[in-house]
Design an enzyme around this catalytic site. Structure first.
Site, PDB file in Angstrom:
ATOM      1  N   CYS A 169       0.189  -1.214  -0.057  1.00 59.97           N
ATOM      2  CA  CYS A 169       0.405  -0.395  -0.166  1.00 59.97           C
ATOM      3  C   CYS A 169       0.884   1.204   0.191  1.00 59.97           C
ATOM      4  CB  CYS A 169      -0.622   0.130   1.468  1.00 59.97           C
ATOM      5  SG  CYS A 169      -2.572  -1.422   1.328  1.00 59.97           S
TER       6      CYS A 169
HETATM    7  N1  PCA Z   1      -3.138  -4.342   2.426  1.00 61.34           N
HETATM    8  C1  PCA Z   1      -2.257  -4.628   1.868  1.00 61.34           C
HETATM    9  C2  PCA Z   1      -1.514  -4.479   0.861  1.00 61.34           C
HETATM   10  C3  PCA Z   1      -2.613  -3.951   0.013  1.00 61.34           C
HETATM   11  C4  PCA Z   1      -3.587  -4.519   0.728  1.00 61.34           C
HETATM   12  O1  PCA Z   1      -4.748  -4.358   0.728  1.00 61.34           O
HETATM   13  C5  PCA Z   1      -0.859  -2.963   3.067  1.00 61.34           C
HETATM   14  O2  PCA Z   1      -1.690  -2.183   3.213  1.00 61.34           O
HETATM   15  O3  PCA Z   1       0.144  -2.711   2.264  1.00 61.34           O
END
Ligand code: PCA
Length: 235
Positions: A169
């Site tokens: 993310c």
């Molecule tokens: N959350 C993860 C990666 C994909 C998602 O939905 C994150 O917070 O990095």
């Protein structure tokens, strides 16, 4: 729809880390469908009204949970929209932050990949930059403070967050902000984490997360400087 209608790119992620679903994609598709006026009026997100932005088109894009690849697909989608003559009015990425209690408006992406678990391609970088020789951190350009106030007024649990972590993310957030600026595109961009909305214990419902994203889009597309009321974190 006229060609002057604003276009928003809104991404969610595929599942990762052994979870069967990723609610960020539920939110992205619901916001897109509501903007298109095609959402089932009896569906779980029906109680709140559609976004109040005339002619808004929201293009939902499902990203892989993969360092580099996710950000590359988002950059391609931005390029494709620009090539169509539809430079996005905003680009917002959504992700799941399991175990959190509120919608999290991310303020900052850091130039760091440090993965506690492998991504869906099996990559597990440790202490690598997202962009070699990029700045240490980049700030979201969404109107977060104004949105925060509106989302709070709507009674939805929400807070400003100073870290989107160091997994995929954050990778997408940092790369998006870097790409928009490197291409000279004056397009607001940023990231929102949502709790596990399908968990019966979740303090935020899918309908509330959808409304929060719509309020963020409405505030961001209003344009102008963000409100600057104090509201940072003490620790
Ligand atoms: N959350 C993860 C990666 C994909 C998602 O939905 C994150 O917070 O990095």
């Amino acid at each position: 729809m006229s060609s002057a209608a604003p276009l928003v790119l809104l991404t969610g992620f595929e599942p990762f880390g052994g979870m069967a679903h990723n609610p960020s994609w539920d939110v992205a598709t619901a916001v897109a469908e509501r903007a298109a006026g095609s959402l089932d009026p009896t569906g779980p997100t029906s109680p709140t009204g559609p976004t109040d932005i005339p002619g808004l088109e929201v293009r939902a894009l499902r990203l892989p949970v993969a360092f580099g690849r996710a950000a590359g697909l988002l950059a391609d989608a931005v390029d494709a929209a620009v090539a169509e003559g539809r430079t996005p009015a905003a680009v917002v990425a959504l992700g799941l932050a399991a175990g959190t209690e509120a919608v999290r408006l991310e303020r900052v992406g850091v130039n760091l990949r440090d993965a506690r678990i492998p991504d869906n391609d099996g990559a597990q970088p440790a202490d690598e930059p997202v962009v070699a020789s990029g700045e240490g951190a980049l700030f979201s350009t969404l109107r977060l403070k104004a949105a925060l106030a509106r989302i709070r007024e709507a009674g939805i649990p929400v807070h400003l967050s100073l870290s989107a972590g160091s997994f995929v993310c954050n990778d997408v957030l940092y790369a998006l902000l870097h790409d928009l600026s490197a291409r000279g595109l004056d397009v607001p961009g940023g990231f929102v984490h949502v709790p596990d909305l399908r968990d019966p214990q979740s303090p935020v419902s899918l309908a509330q997360a959808v409304e929060a994203v719509e309020l963020l889009l409405a505030e961001t597309l209003r344009g102008g400087a963000d409100s600057s009321v104090p509201g940072g974190a003490l620790h």
